[in-house]
Design an enzyme around this catalytic site. Structure first.
Site, short mmCIF file in Angstrom:
data_model
loop_
_atom_site.label_atom_id
_atom_site.label_comp_id
_atom_site.label_asym_id
_atom_site.label_seq_id
_atom_site.Cartn_x
_atom_site.Cartn_y
_atom_site.Cartn_z
CG ASP A 192 3.73 20.49 64.18
OD1 ASP A 192 3.47 20.80 65.35
OD2 ASP A 192 4.46 21.17 63.44
N GLY A 193 0.68 20.28 65.38
CA GLY A 193 -0.50 21.14 65.34
C GLY A 193 -1.46 20.94 66.50
CG ASN A 194 -1.21 17.53 69.00
OD1 ASN A 194 -1.88 17.22 68.02
ND2 ASN A 194 -0.36 16.70 69.58
N GLY A 195 -1.14 21.98 69.60
CA GLY A 195 -1.27 23.21 70.37
C GLY A 195 -2.19 24.20 69.68
NE ARG A 243 1.74 24.07 73.81
CZ ARG A 243 1.93 24.03 72.49
NH1 ARG A 243 1.38 24.95 71.73
NH2 ARG A 243 2.66 23.09 71.95
CG HIS A 264 -0.09 17.56 73.57
ND1 HIS A 264 0.45 17.76 72.31
CD2 HIS A 264 0.51 18.48 74.37
CE1 HIS A 264 1.32 18.75 72.37
NE2 HIS A 264 1.37 19.21 73.60
CB SER A 290 11.72 15.80 69.60
OG SER A 290 11.64 17.09 70.18
CG LEU A 315 0.76 -0.74 61.86
CD1 LEU A 315 1.02 -0.24 60.44
CD2 LEU A 315 -0.14 0.25 62.59
CG LEU A 320 13.14 15.99 57.81
CD1 LEU A 320 14.38 15.16 57.56
CD2 LEU A 320 11.92 15.08 57.84
C1 FPP Z 1 3.44 18.63 68.32
O1 FPP Z 1 2.39 19.55 68.32
C2 FPP Z 1 3.08 17.48 69.14
C3 FPP Z 1 3.82 16.98 70.15
C4 FPP Z 1 5.15 17.49 70.53
C5 FPP Z 1 3.35 15.88 70.99
C6 FPP Z 1 2.60 14.86 70.24
C7 FPP Z 1 2.15 13.83 71.16
C8 FPP Z 1 0.99 13.18 71.02
C9 FPP Z 1 0.02 13.40 69.92
C10 FPP Z 1 0.59 12.13 71.98
C11 FPP Z 1 1.63 11.10 72.24
C12 FPP Z 1 0.96 9.92 72.70
C13 FPP Z 1 1.54 8.84 73.22
C14 FPP Z 1 0.70 7.67 73.49
C15 FPP Z 1 2.96 8.78 73.55
P1 FPP Z 1 2.63 20.99 68.93
O2 FPP Z 1 2.31 20.95 70.38
O3 FPP Z 1 4.03 21.43 68.63
O4 FPP Z 1 1.59 21.82 68.15
P2 FPP Z 1 1.71 23.37 67.77
O5 FPP Z 1 2.82 23.46 66.77
O6 FPP Z 1 0.38 23.67 67.19
O7 FPP Z 1 2.01 24.12 69.02
#
Ligand code: FPP
Length: 249
Positions: free
Chosen positions: A27-30, A40, A44, A72, A138, A202
């Site tokens: 979490d936290g990419n955005g 955003r 990712h 999800s 792994l 969760l």
């Molecule tokens: C949640 O952060 C992140 C996601 C919903 C997507 C995560 C996906 C990846 C890191 C890449 C997946 C890679 C492969 C190879 C399938 P958010 O966007 O909700 O962040 P925020 O809460 O800061 O907005």
């Protein structure tokens, strides 16, 4: 439990008590991207690098399985452009890292409704699974178009069908039997769940499997999460008393 990010610390890990299976809510990419005035999707993109970093380090430490929540069933509520972008990430990820993951004996798997992804995404993931299937290091599982409640409902339907057909009796329905119908049936029990970015939920991730896992909520945003944060999470895990409902000896 919260921890501030960025520290230069060498954790003295007990190599005889490494968690067998670590599950990550990435979490936290955005927010990471927003801080940099970037879209955003850039978050990712950078977040995929963290998967590689942690998989290699977890493998080196002897972790048996690592599961990452990549998409999800609820994430379909996001802007179509963001969803489309995430669906393209497996191609980029495996183009960049599959060779290295192979060299490190990592095995790729997925849980979720892959059939709902674009065909190209499905093929890329299936190819990675097939090419790494004999690897014994792994097990890196992508929870992709995954929802925990959905998984439980699907398992229940299969078991009900068996009951209806007279294949099983009510007494056959045990926790172990039920577990054998989950998508994670071949994975070891989850010992540790780590969610980045400070959110303490969760979000429908492995609700059955996490019943006795240790939880760590780390404030670090996912693209910044690195080997040191992994070591810190394992050190915290090693400091916990796991009693599984029993009492302290
Ligand atoms: C949640 O952060 C992140 C996601 C919903 C997507 C995560 C996906 C990846 C890191 C890449 C997946 C890679 C492969 C190879 C399938 P958010 O966007 O909700 O962040 P925020 O809460 O800061 O907005």
């Amino acid at each position: 439990m919260f921890f501030k990010k960025k520290m230069q610390h060498d954790y003295d890990l007990d190599m005889h008590n490494i968690p067998g299976h670590i599950a990550f809510i990435m979490d936290g990419n955005g927010r990471w991207a927003k801080k940099r005035k970037m879209p955003r999707t850039y978050g990712h993109h950078e977040g995929t690098k963290t998967i590689r970093t942690l998989a290699l380090e977890a493998n080196r430490l002897g972790v048996k399985a690592m599961t990452v929540y990549a998409f999800s069933t609820e994430n379909f509520k996001r802007e179509a452009s963001e969803v489309e972008y995430i669906f393209k990430l497996p191609k980029e990820f495996f183009n960049l890292y599959l060779k290295e993951l192979m060299e490190n004996n990592v095995q790729i798997r997925y849980i979720g409704h892959l059939e709902m992804a674009p065909i190209e995404t499905q093929n890329i993931i299936k190819e990675a699974i097939q090419r790494t299937s004999v690897n014994s290091g792994l097990i890196l599982t992508f929870a992709f178009i995954y929802g925990g409640r959905d998984e439980i409902v699907e398992a229940t339907k299969v078991i009900c069908e068996k009951y209806k057909n007279g294949e099983i009796s009510l007494d056959d329905m045990t926790e172990d039997y039920f577990e054998q119908h989950l998508m994670t049936k071949d994975l070891p029990p989850v010992d540790l769940m780590v969610r980045s970015s400070g959110e303490c939920r969760l979000s429908n991730f492995l609700p059955w499997q996490l019943a006795y896992a240790e939880f760590i909520f780390d404030e670090t945003l996912w693209p910044d999460f690195d080997e040191e944060h992994l070591h810190r999470a394992i050190a915290i895990y090693q400091g916990r008393e796991r009693r599984f409902g029993g009492v302290l000896k």
